[in-house]
Design an enzyme around this catalytic site. Structure first.
Site, PDB file in Angstrom:
ATOM      1  N   LYS A  79       0.864  -1.185   0.000  1.00  0.00           N
ATOM      2  CA  LYS A  79       0.000   0.000   0.000  1.00  0.00           C
ATOM      3  C   LYS A  79       0.898   1.232   0.000  1.00  0.00           C
ATOM      4  O   LYS A  79       1.921   1.258   0.706  1.00  0.00           O
ATOM      5  CB  LYS A  79      -0.894  -0.030   1.252  1.00  0.00           C
ATOM      6  N   SER A 157      -9.640   2.139   2.830  1.00  0.00           N
ATOM      7  CA  SER A 157      -8.726   2.891   1.994  1.00  0.00           C
ATOM      8  C   SER A 157      -7.702   2.017   1.258  1.00  0.00           C
ATOM      9  O   SER A 157      -7.093   2.486   0.301  1.00  0.00           O
ATOM     10  CB  SER A 157      -7.962   3.913   2.842  1.00  0.00           C
ATOM     11  N   SER A 181      -9.890  -0.284   7.066  1.00  0.00           N
ATOM     12  CA  SER A 181      -9.326  -0.215   5.718  1.00  0.00           C
ATOM     13  C   SER A 181      -8.627  -1.465   5.203  1.00  0.00           C
ATOM     14  O   SER A 181      -8.228  -1.499   4.039  1.00  0.00           O
ATOM     15  CB  SER A 181      -8.371   0.967   5.614  1.00  0.00           C
TER      16      SER A 181
HETATM   17  N1  GLN Z   1     -13.133   4.470   6.300  1.00  0.00           N
HETATM   18  C1  GLN Z   1     -12.447   4.906   7.464  1.00  0.00           C
HETATM   19  C2  GLN Z   1     -12.000   6.341   7.291  1.00  0.00           C
HETATM   20  O1  GLN Z   1     -12.286   6.909   6.304  1.00  0.00           O
HETATM   21  C3  GLN Z   1     -11.301   4.009   7.789  1.00  0.00           C
HETATM   22  C4  GLN Z   1     -10.065   4.305   7.042  1.00  0.00           C
HETATM   23  C5  GLN Z   1      -8.913   3.448   7.463  1.00  0.00           C
HETATM   24  O2  GLN Z   1      -9.075   2.418   8.125  1.00  0.00           O
HETATM   25  N2  GLN Z   1      -7.721   3.877   7.079  1.00  0.00           N
HETATM   26  O3  GLN Z   1     -11.387   6.894   8.133  1.00  0.00           O
END
Ligand code: GLN
Length: 500
Positions: A79, A157, A181
């Site tokens: 990532k 994400s 994410s």
């Molecule tokens: N969807 C969540 C956010 O927007 C989680 C994102 C994540 O786990 N990096 O913060």
């Protein structure tokens, strides 16, 4: 060369490499060609065949010298939130366009060829900007397509990681999970992913979003492959991340293989109590997801597990609590991007303050800006007690609710996401719609518990559905072992999108 190398698991590829039936260079070339042929998915932000092939040659040299370790020579991708020396790191943001880190993140180093497990990096994977998002449509570069239906999001994400694994452009990838994410994109693309206990993997070299929540983890097609990666990723890093747990990395994969072999009876999960929180099975979850999750739970019952009802009464509050705490931490973490030390600097400005303002306004996208503003607000004098402190108190209560539930069960199960993957663009202009989709993943993140997503079947539009398994602290081995038994009995994790 066989054309179906990409259908093999990490474990199978490692076995082929160890038997010298294929070289790491051949594997690397094979996967790089697939990445190029499927560039339309938008999963990758950076590749560099010379860099990857150099790493592959180093892995082959170790194999030739007789070294046999479980991941040696197997390709993966990271990532783009992990800093890497060999590839640029953007965190999905214009702020870090063309940024090159002088060092590798601990997780990258532990998996890599230099002094690590010997995996070959095929490049960097697209993600939401600074890991903020649920659909990978907040990437400053481009949205990622879901390989099961390219008009839909892959989740976020870690959407690039999920899409790349699901499309078999890589056998495995790293991801990070702050509020879901790893689990949510894994669920939306039909792959397996685990977010370990907070602190299990070092955060050193992970571009910081919300430091009290951020955690790295593996994403692959099966629990066994995740176990192989996690065994190398995890472990204390006391000099570089003081929040990394002082617990030795375990050999999760050998444990799994042994448990799988020992489970000769029809009920290998006998004695396992799976708790179903009423709040995870209510009206907020779509009917297709509920039906699929219940089908998977019936399979766990067949394997000997017992289902028990539990309650996590504060589940709904996890959304406002998370969306106070995560932006608060983000606003502080992102203050380092000031146009001075690294990252984007505006070309034209009048004075220092103007340079800060212009650099940050140009470098950050809308969602990141929104969170910096929310975070700054909730931390400001006069609002700190009302929002931030209150959120911290409820966070503690959420963690306590889990401990109460774990007196009645060993593992908690439910959906990962209330719906299957939605259409690209459908929620782009509606931040709250994105936040609400995180309902089932946020509470365990706030509590710091390990959680995973396991492919459980298909819902609306033939899209994958994930089953979430949440364990108590440090119970990654139990989660992976439970998922592995399910995957020995089912083949949802082996299903593949067509046309890729
Ligand atoms: N969807 C969540 C956010 O927007 C989680 C994102 C994540 O786990 N990096 O913060």
């Amino acid at each position: 060369m066989s054309t179906d190398l990409h259908d093999l698991s990490v474990a199978q590829l490692a076995a082929k490499l160890a038997a010298r039936e294929v070289s790491s260079v051949e594997l690397t070339q094979h996967f790089l060609a697939r990445i190029e042929n499927n560039a339309g998915l938008g999963a990758f932000l950076a590749t560099d065949s010379e860099v990857s092939l150099t790493q592959a040659r180093a892995a082959d040299a170790r194999l030739t010298a007789g070294e046999r370790t479980p991941l040696l020579g197997v390709p993966l991708a990271h990532k783009d939130i992990f800093v890497t020396r060999d590839f640029p790191t953007t965190a999905g943001s214009k702020m870090l366009k063309n940024y090159r880190s002088p060092f590798d993140a601990t997780v990258v180093a532990r998996l890599g060829v230099g002094s690590g497990a010997g995996m070959v990096s095929l490049g960097k994977l697209n993600c939401d900007e600074f890991a903020m998002g649920s659909g990978n449509d907040n990437s400053a570069y481009r949205p990622v397509q879901n390989p099961w239906d390219t008009t839909r999001v892959p989740g976020g994400s870690s959407g690039g990681s999920a899409a790349a694994v699901a499309a078999r452009l890589v056998p495995a990838a790293t991801g990070t999970d702050t509020g879901g994410s790893i689990r949510q994109p894994a669920a939306l693309t039909g792959i397996t992913g685990i977010k370990p206990t907070y602190g299990r993997c070092s955060r050193y070299g992970m571009v910081a979003f919300a430091s009290s929540l951020d955690q790295a983890g593996p994403m692959a097609r099966s629990a066994l492959d995740c176990a192989l990666l996690l065994s190398s990723m995890a472990g204390p890093d006391p000099d570089r991340d003081s929040t990394s747990l002082d617990l030795p990395a375990l050999d999760y994969a050998t444990n799994l293989i042994a448990a799988g072999a020992a489970a000769t009876g029809a009920t290998p999960l006998k004695g396992l109590r799976i708790g179903l929180p009423a709040q995870f099975f209510g009206a907020g979850c779509s009917a297709d997801v509920l039906k699929t999750v219940r089908g998977a739970l019936a399979e766990f019952e067949k394997l000997g597990a017992t289902l028990v009802d539990v309650s996590l009464p504060l589940t709904e509050l996890s959304i406002p609590v998370y969306y106070v705490i995560a932006p608060a931490e983000a606003s502080s973490n992102l203050s380092r991007f000031d146009g001075v030390r690294y990252g984007h600097r505006a070309a034209h400005y009048t004075d220092l303050t103007d340079m800060y303002k212009k650099s940050r306004s140009e470098g950050f996208g809308d969602e990141v800006t929104r969170r910096i503003m929310i975070g700054t607000y909730v931390l400001s004098h006069g609002y700190y007690d009302a929002y931030y402190l209150k959120a911290q108190k409820i966070r503690r209560l959420i963690a306590e609710d889990f401990q109460k539930a774990f007196t009645q069960c060993d593992i908690i199960a439910g959906p990962v996401s209330p719906t299957v993957a939605w259409k690209i663009g459908e929620k782009s202009d509606d931040p709250v719609a994105n936040y609400l989709a995180d309902i089932y993943t946020l509470s365990s993140s706030l509590a710091g518990l390990p959680g995973m997503s396991v492919p459980a079947g298909f819902g609306e539009g033939g899209m994958p559905v994930g089953l979430q398994l949440i364990g108590n602290y440090f119970k990654e081995a139990q989660l992976l072992g439970t998922a592995h038994q399910f995957q020995l009995a089912t083949d949802w994790h082996l299903r593949q999108p067509t046309g890729i």
